[in-house]
Design an enzyme around this catalytic site. Structure first.
Site, PDB file in Angstrom:
ATOM      1  NE  ARG A 131     -14.848  -5.915  -0.579  1.00 44.22           N
ATOM      2  CZ  ARG A 131     -15.006  -6.952   0.245  1.00 44.22           C
ATOM      3  NH1 ARG A 131     -14.021  -7.265   1.076  1.00 44.22           N
ATOM      4  NH2 ARG A 131     -16.110  -7.659   0.239  1.00 44.22           N
ATOM      5  CE  LYS A 150      -5.860   1.190  -0.295  1.00 43.96           C
ATOM      6  NZ  LYS A 150      -5.809   0.767  -1.711  1.00 43.96           N
ATOM      7  CG  ASN A 159      -0.426  -6.074  -5.294  1.00 43.77           C
ATOM      8  OD1 ASN A 159      -0.925  -6.389  -4.229  1.00 43.77           O
ATOM      9  ND2 ASN A 159      -0.984  -5.198  -6.118  1.00 43.77           N
ATOM     10  NE  ARG A 189      -2.291  -6.979  -9.464  1.00 39.72           N
ATOM     11  CZ  ARG A 189      -2.394  -7.862  -8.482  1.00 39.72           C
ATOM     12  NH1 ARG A 189      -2.006  -9.106  -8.664  1.00 39.72           N
ATOM     13  NH2 ARG A 189      -2.872  -7.499  -7.309  1.00 39.72           N
ATOM     14  CD  GLU A 204      -3.439  -2.758  -2.848  1.00 40.58           C
ATOM     15  OE1 GLU A 204      -2.821  -3.841  -2.978  1.00 40.58           O
ATOM     16  OE2 GLU A 204      -4.528  -2.651  -2.246  1.00 40.58           O
ATOM     17  NE  ARG A 256      -7.537  -6.956  -9.960  1.00 40.57           N
ATOM     18  CZ  ARG A 256      -6.624  -6.682  -9.031  1.00 40.57           C
ATOM     19  NH1 ARG A 256      -6.240  -7.622  -8.195  1.00 40.57           N
ATOM     20  NH2 ARG A 256      -6.098  -5.481  -8.957  1.00 40.57           N
ATOM     21  CE  LYS A 264      -3.808  -2.527   0.719  1.00 42.92           C
ATOM     22  NZ  LYS A 264      -3.222  -3.870   0.873  1.00 42.92           N
ATOM     23  CG  ASP A 310      -3.607  -3.840  -7.698  1.00 44.60           C
ATOM     24  OD1 ASP A 310      -3.286  -4.634  -8.608  1.00 44.60           O
ATOM     25  OD2 ASP A 310      -3.918  -4.218  -6.553  1.00 44.60           O
TER      26      ASP A 310
END
Length: 322
Positions: free
Chosen positions: A232, A159, A282, A209, A280, A224, A124, A272
Site C-alpha cells: 500500500r 479490497k 476519489n 494521486r 480509484e 505515494r 472503487k 489514483d
C-alpha cells in the site's frame, strides 16, 4: 464570497498536510469569508435544511490555527458556496448527509462536489466506467468467482469497496496463501461485495494521486511509494509522497475523465493511477494539495479556489439568465 466548509472537527486537522486547511487559507487570503460546520450540525425541519455554522478566523499560527465564532442556525442557501470535505468512511450517515445537501441545493445552495455526484460515484466501482484504463478487475462477493479470478491472474489485490487510506487491502500471490481466510474476512462470509484486481508491479514506483480541478489536471502528481515491504502506498499506511510531473499516460487518463466528471458536478477529483492503470476515482475529500505545493511550488489550493469562484460565477449567471 461566503464559503462554508462541511468538514470533520477543525481541532482534528493536521495543518501541515490538510488539504481543507490549505483551501481555507487561500480563500481567506483572497478576502472570502470562511465558515465551517459538521454533518451532525445539519437538520431538516419544516421543509428547510439548515445547519449550525460558525464563522472562522484564521490566526496564521499552524499550531493554534483558528478562532470559531459561536455557531448560528443558517439556511445553507445564504452561502455563495458550500465545500463538501467530510472524510470517509462512506457509510449510511455519509449518504444521509448527501440527501440533506441535495435538498439544500433545491433551496438555492451551491455545493461542491455535487452531493448526488458523490453518491453516484463509488470511489472503487467508478473505474468500471473507464475500463480502457484499468487492470483486470472483478467485483463480487462469491468465493468461487474470486478464487477463479486468482487462478487466472495469479498475483492479485483484494479490497473492500468502502475502505479508505489503504485499510483492508490484501495481496495474494500465485500460491494462493490465506486466500480463503481473506475472502471470508473481507466478504463477511459472502455477505459483502469486494473488489479484486490483478496486481500491478509498478506499485513499487508509487500509487500516483492525480488531482483534477474543474475538469483540468494539476500538472504534478504525488506518487505515494510503499515502504517496508508494504503493498500500500497510501500516506496513511506509511507511504512516502514524492511529487512528479504527469506522464503522457497520466495526462491521457486525466484529460479523458476530467471533463466528463466535471460535467457531472465533480469539481475536485483525485484519480489514483498505478503505472498505466486507473485504480480509484476519489470524490469525497481528495487530498495531497500541500505535499504537491511544497515540493513543486505549484499552488494547488489557488487553482481550486479559482475553480470555485468560476463555478459560482457561472451558476449566478445561469440563475439570472445572463
Amino acid at each position: 464570497m461566503k464559503i462554508a466548509f462541511l468538514a470533520d472537527p477543525l481541532a482534528s486537522f493536521k495543518t501541515y498536510k490538510d488539504s481543507t486547511y490549505a483551501m481555507m487559507v487561500e480563500a481567506a487570503r483572497r478576502g472570502h469569508a470562511v465558515y465551517a460546520f459538521e454533518q451532525r450540525d445539519m437538520a431538516l425541519e419544516n421543509g428547510r435544511v439548515t445547519a449550525r455554522v460558525s464563522a472562522i478566523t484564521l490566526t496564521g499560527d499552524a499550531s493554534d490555527w483558528y478562532r470559531a465564532a459561536p455557531a448560528e442556525e443558517c439556511d445553507l442557501g445564504q452561502f455563495d458556496a458550500i465545500i463538501q470535505r467530510k472524510d470517509p468512511p462512506f457509510d449510511m450517515e455519509y449518504v444521509y448527509g448527501t440527501y440533506l445537501l441535495e435538498l439544500a441545493e433545491k433551496q438555492g445552495a451551491r455545493v461542491f462536489n455535487k452531493p448526488s455526484a458523490i453518491r453516484d460515484h463509488n470511489e472503487k466501482l467508478s473505474i468500471a466506467q473507464f475500463s480502457e484504463f484499468t487492470a483486470p478487475t472483478l467485483v463480487s462477493s462469491d468465493e468461487t468467482r474470486i478464487r477463479a479470478f486468482q487462478q487466472q491472474h495469479g498475483d492479485i489485490i483484494l479490497k473492500p469497496l468502502d475502505g479508505m487510506g489503504g485499510s483492508g487491502i490484501f495481496r495474494v500471490t500465485a500460491d494462493g496463501m490465506n486466500l480463503g481466510s481473506i475472502i471470508e474476512t473481507l466478504t463477511q462470509q459472502g455477505s459483502r461485495t469486494i473488489m479484486a484486481q490483478r496486481y500491478i508491479p509498478a506499485i513499487v514506483k508509487g500509487d500516483k494521486r492525480i488531482l483534477v480541478i474543474g475538469g483540468k489536471p494539476v500538472p504534478f502528481a504525488l506518487a505515494r511509494i510503499p515502504q517496508n515491504g508494504e503493498v500500500r502506498g497510501n500516506l496513511a499506511a506509511g507511504g512516502v509522497g514524492v511529487a512528479q510531473p504527469l506522464s503522457e499516460r497520466d495526462y491521457e487518463i486525466a484529460n479523458t475523465l476530467g471533463p466528463k466528471l466535471a460535467a457531472r458536478g465533480l469539481l475536485l477529483v483525485g484519480l489514483d493511477v498505478i503505472g498505466e492503470n486507473l485504480t480509484e476515482v476519489n470524490v469525497t475529500s481528495p487530498t495531497c494539495f500541500q505535499e504537491i505545493t511544497a515540493q513543486t511550488g505549484f499552488h494547488v489550493a489557488a487553482m481550486f479556489v479559482d475553480a470555485v469562484e468560476a463555478a459560482v460565477a457561472q451558476e449566478l449567471a445561469t440563475d439570472t439568465g445572463d
